[in-house]
Design an enzyme around this catalytic site. Structure first.
Site, short mmCIF file in Angstrom:
data_model
loop_
_atom_site.label_atom_id
_atom_site.label_comp_id
_atom_site.label_asym_id
_atom_site.label_seq_id
_atom_site.Cartn_x
_atom_site.Cartn_y
_atom_site.Cartn_z
N SER A 275 -13.59 61.00 -46.18
CA SER A 275 -12.70 62.10 -45.83
C SER A 275 -13.13 62.63 -44.48
CB SER A 275 -12.81 63.20 -46.90
OG SER A 275 -12.43 64.45 -46.35
N LYS A 281 -16.92 62.92 -49.92
CA LYS A 281 -15.84 62.14 -50.54
C LYS A 281 -15.99 60.62 -50.33
CE LYS A 281 -12.60 63.23 -52.38
NZ LYS A 281 -11.32 63.77 -51.90
#
Ligand code: ARG
Length: 458
Positions: A275, A281
């Protein structure tokens, strides 16, 4: 003198822009040239053109193919399509001999040929890539042969199954896809050349020779059908839609399984994305895009069906619309398969999480009902008894294994101590029917899958 023939005016630029196809049909140059070389050879054998001219045509086309492959060929939009671009260049190179190539042929049977040659290649490549994905699934299943997971219905934990059994379900889907592509290949493998514009040609052509030269096992039986049939395109799109549908189901499971909520798998770093804002992420973008790209392939299928609907015989320019959708579908399916197989092969399996989940949430309740059935209780009654038992276990925050025999007997007096020997393993072992999830049945399914891929045991 221009060669506008029966037309008294130049074509309006807007018409040229609207009807041009060379920006996309240039992709068919190899098929077009192969078809033209075979056509020239056939005409020489049949005495329709001289050997010398066929020789010149062949050499000219081979050098044009080189020009294209080396990026030296100048595609001209004013020449409309790939056929006219190549023919014009041939005439430029070899003069009158080149102008003889289009004898006994029309662009209508020419484009039908090019599309069939293209589709046959696409089908072969597609089948090879589906096989690679099946191999990845099979390897993953073999490497995790004993791993038990919760099987789901309604996305609720239902009954324990082997992880390998779950993976082999996808193997079967892709096997059916392979069969569909094989059948698509057989119906595509029909030579349309020799149909002329629609009615056949007034020359002594040899279609069997053309078929042999171009690798077709059959020749078309009706010239009007041959120039206007695009069933084979629709069959590719349809088989591709089903394959993408299967891929998207698998993609969806990959996405779910890699969530913290499931925690069943981890996608390898090389096949995951990050991300731009959240440093922690790790995203399953490949699976998400595969899931999404299914939509465009469906779209091309519907577009092709709609284009063909209510088309009168025989050739209509509408048929030009078959190309972009087919090309895009082939590219989408092939690129998806290309990245999906290694993503599957590199998955990290969190066996501890998966097997723990297999036992949770009363997944053995059906087995306890079956236990009562063996004691003579009608299944419907057994279902209700175990339902009450599960309710009791939930209320008391116990697993079924933690419930005492005395508590079991409150629900039905004939429970014996052996009810405690119902485990995930025993549950699996009892499902030893063909196509079931027992380790023995899955072992056979793995061997059968290996045979399907390689025709041998190993
Ligand atoms: N670009 C055309 C197609 O894709 C080639 C055949 C053209 N034939 C014709 N009569 N205009 O279908």
């Amino acid at each position: 003198m221009t060669l506008r023939g029966r037309f008294g005016k130049e074509m309006d630029d807007r018409v040229k822009g609207y009807t041009v196809s060379v920006p996309f049909d240039r992709r068919l140059y190899r098929q077009d040239i192969a078809g033209s070389i075979a056509h020239a050879r056939m005409m020489a054998r049949q005495g329709i053109i001289s050997d010398k001219n066929a020789e010149l045509i062949t050499m000219g086309l081979v050098s044009i193919r080189e020009e294209i492959e080396q990026g030296r060929f100048e595609f001209k939009e004013e020449l409309e399509d790939i056929h006219m671009n190549i023919e014009a260049r041939l005439i430029e190179k070899i003069g009158d001999a080149g102008a003889k190539l289009h004898t006994a042929r029309s662009r209508n049977d020419q484009i039908a040929l090019d599309m069939r040659l293209f589709t046959k290649e696409a089908v072969s490549e597609t089948m090879a890539r589906i096989k690679a994905l099946q191999q990845a699934l099979l390897d993953l299943a073999k490497d995790n042969k004993r791993l038990v997971m919760p099987g789901y219905t309604h996305l609720q934990r239902a009954q324990p199954v082997l992880f390998a059994h779950h993976l082999l379900a996808y193997f079967q889907m892709f096997q059916r896809d392979t069969e569909r592509f094989q059948q698509c290949f057989e119906r595509t493998d029909v030579l349309p050349l020799g149909s002329g514009a629609l009615a056949g040609v007034p020359y002594p052509i040899d279609r069997d020779f053309l078929a042999k030269e171009l690798g077709f096992s059959k020749v078309s039986a009706n010239s009007m059908d041959a120039v206007s049939d695009r069933d084979f395109v629709i069959e590719y799109l349809s088989a591709a839609s089903l394959t993408m549908m299967h891929i998207s189901r698998l993609a969806e499971e990959i996405i779910l399984w890699s969530t913290a909520e499931f925690g069943f798998i981890e996608i390898d770093d090389a096949f995951a994305t990050g991300s731009s804002i959240m440093p922690q992420k790790k995203n399953p973008d490949v699976a998400e895009l595969a899931r999404a790209k299914t939509g465009r392939v469906y779209g091309h299928l519907i577009a092709a069906l709609t284009t063909m609907k209510a088309l009168p015989l025989s050739y209509n320019r509408d048929l030009q619309e078959d190309k972009e959708g087919l090309f895009d579908s082939v590219d989408t399916l092939l690129s998806t398969l290309e990245v999906f197989a290694p993503m599957i092969a590199s998955l990290h399996i969190r066996s501890d999480h998966i097997s723990r989940a297999a036992e949770e949430n009363y997944t053995l309740a059906t087995d306890i009902a079956d236990y009562l059935v063996k004691k003579g209780v009608p299944f419907r009654q057994a279902h209700a008894i175990v339902g009450n038992l599960v309710r009791y276990a939930i209320d008391n925050q116990k697993t079924l294994l933690e419930i005492e025999l005395s508590e079991y007997r409150k629900f039905y007096p004939d429970f014996e101590n052996d009810v405690k020997s119902i485990t995930v393993e025993s549950s699996l072992a009892t499902r030893n029917t063909s196509g079931g999830t027992a380790p023995e049945a899955v072992e056979k399914a793995l061997a059968a899958a290996r045979r399907m891929l390689h025709g041998t045991q190993d």
